[in-house]
Motif scaffolding. Structure first.
Motif, PDB file in Angstrom:
ATOM      1  N   TYR A   1       0.871  -1.179   0.000  1.00  0.00           N
ATOM      2  CA  TYR A   1       0.000   0.000   0.000  1.00  0.00           C
ATOM      3  C   TYR A   1       0.912   1.235   0.000  1.00  0.00           C
ATOM      4  O   TYR A   1       1.621   1.475   0.962  1.00  0.00           O
ATOM      5  N   VAL A   2       0.907   1.961  -1.121  1.00  0.00           N
ATOM      6  CA  VAL A   2       1.768   3.138  -1.271  1.00  0.00           C
ATOM      7  C   VAL A   2       0.889   4.362  -1.479  1.00  0.00           C
ATOM      8  O   VAL A   2      -0.024   4.342  -2.295  1.00  0.00           O
ATOM      9  N   TYR A   3       1.155   5.423  -0.726  1.00  0.00           N
ATOM     10  CA  TYR A   3       0.354   6.643  -0.884  1.00  0.00           C
ATOM     11  C   TYR A   3       1.259   7.868  -0.851  1.00  0.00           C
ATOM     12  O   TYR A   3       2.374   7.832  -0.350  1.00  0.00           O
TER      13      TYR A   3
ATOM     14  N   GLY B   1      -8.326  -4.172   6.548  1.00  0.00           N
ATOM     15  CA  GLY B   1      -7.973  -2.752   6.507  1.00  0.00           C
ATOM     16  C   GLY B   1      -6.873  -2.345   7.463  1.00  0.00           C
ATOM     17  O   GLY B   1      -6.897  -1.262   8.026  1.00  0.00           O
ATOM     18  N   CYS B   2      -5.860  -3.172   7.649  1.00  0.00           N
ATOM     19  CA  CYS B   2      -4.728  -2.796   8.491  1.00  0.00           C
ATOM     20  C   CYS B   2      -3.423  -3.031   7.733  1.00  0.00           C
ATOM     21  O   CYS B   2      -3.389  -3.745   6.730  1.00  0.00           O
ATOM     22  N   ALA B   3      -2.349  -2.375   8.211  1.00  0.00           N
ATOM     23  CA  ALA B   3      -1.081  -2.426   7.479  1.00  0.00           C
ATOM     24  C   ALA B   3       0.071  -2.039   8.388  1.00  0.00           C
ATOM     25  O   ALA B   3      -0.128  -1.532   9.493  1.00  0.00           O
TER      26      ALA B   3
ATOM     27  N   ASP C   1       3.741   1.501  -7.541  1.00  0.00           N
ATOM     28  CA  ASP C   1       3.954   0.262  -6.789  1.00  0.00           C
ATOM     29  C   ASP C   1       2.772  -0.079  -5.891  1.00  0.00           C
ATOM     30  O   ASP C   1       2.747  -1.140  -5.271  1.00  0.00           O
ATOM     31  N   ASN C   2       1.798   0.833  -5.813  1.00  0.00           N
ATOM     32  CA  ASN C   2       0.618   0.555  -5.003  1.00  0.00           C
ATOM     33  C   ASN C   2      -0.101  -0.682  -5.542  1.00  0.00           C
ATOM     34  O   ASN C   2      -0.385  -0.763  -6.734  1.00  0.00           O
TER      35      ASN C   2
ATOM     36  N   ILE D   1       2.845  -2.382   4.123  1.00  0.00           N
ATOM     37  CA  ILE D   1       2.496  -3.739   3.730  1.00  0.00           C
ATOM     38  C   ILE D   1       1.186  -4.104   4.404  1.00  0.00           C
ATOM     39  O   ILE D   1       1.067  -4.015   5.634  1.00  0.00           O
ATOM     40  N   VAL D   2       0.204  -4.469   3.597  1.00  0.00           N
ATOM     41  CA  VAL D   2      -1.091  -4.860   4.136  1.00  0.00           C
ATOM     42  C   VAL D   2      -0.923  -6.128   4.964  1.00  0.00           C
ATOM     43  O   VAL D   2      -0.134  -7.011   4.623  1.00  0.00           O
TER      44      VAL D   2
END
Length: 191
Positions: A72-74, A93-95, A139-140, A85-86
DNA sequence: TTAATGATGGGCT
DNA sequence: GCCCATCATTAAA
């Protein structure tokens, strides 16, 4: 030299955040290997306010609801990316935020990407790390557990001594002790 | 040494 | 319009 399997990321988020310390983040860029020892992480749980997924699925956060092992990239503050990383099962919904690594392979390339010389400031923070590894919104959604362009390896070193503190740079749920780092490592952010 | 500030853009209350 | 899981640079002390 072993890619970490998906089952690792399906465990509870706080355990994964701690277990990632000492593992190797690996990126293949134009055939060149970039790698660093993960020395600092933060956990973001679906049930606390500072987590992007707290208010449910949106265009940005939908990646956080994929299954464990997905990247998960933002974009943050308009100019930096953060790599997460999820964790746990699909829909949770956590990472885990990767905050800092100690550069091991591809150091010259990291220096070019960062426009810096030396080692200490190459990846000692989430925005710096993303820049050093050329991680962007492209990379998301990548599958880190698949072990291709972006992956994490277990080199079977002994377990590091883990320190725990509140997370950095957040306004909500700021007292939760969800930041972890390797005691004494000089590449941890903020000293 | 620490503190303050500007850069920069996507998401959202 | 305001907020934001940041960093590099500048200013102050």
């Amino acid at each position: 030299m072993l890619n970490i399997p998906r089952s690792f990321y399906l465990n509870d988020t706080l355990s994964v955040a701690k277990a990632l310390l000492g593992k190797i983040l690996v990126r293949y860029l134009n055939g060149k290997r970039l790698a660093g020892i993960i020395v600092e992480t933060e956990a973001y749980l679906e049930n606390e306010e500072s987590c992007h997924a707290y208010r449910g699925i949106t265009a940005r956060t939908k990646t956080m609801f994929e299954e464990g092992g997905i990247a998960y990239v933002y974009l943050i503050y308009g100019m930096y990316y953060c790599l997460n990383i999820v964790t746990e099962s699909q829909g949770k919904g956590c990472a885990v935020l990767i905050r800092a690594v100690e550069p091991v392979d591809g150091i010259e390339i990291m220096q070019q990407l960062r426009k810096k010389t030396g080692l200490h400031d190459l990846a000692s923070g989430p925005g710096k790390l993303a820049q050093a590894f050329n991680i962007t919104k492209l990379d998301n959604g990548l599958d880190i557990a698949a072990g291709t362009a972006l992956t994490i390896e277990n080199h079977n070193d002994k377990d590091p001594e883990i320190m725990t503190t509140p997370r950095i740079g957040i306004k909500k749920a700021k007292d939760l002790p969800y930041r972890f780092f390797i005691n004494g490592n000089q590449f941890v952010s903020q000293g």
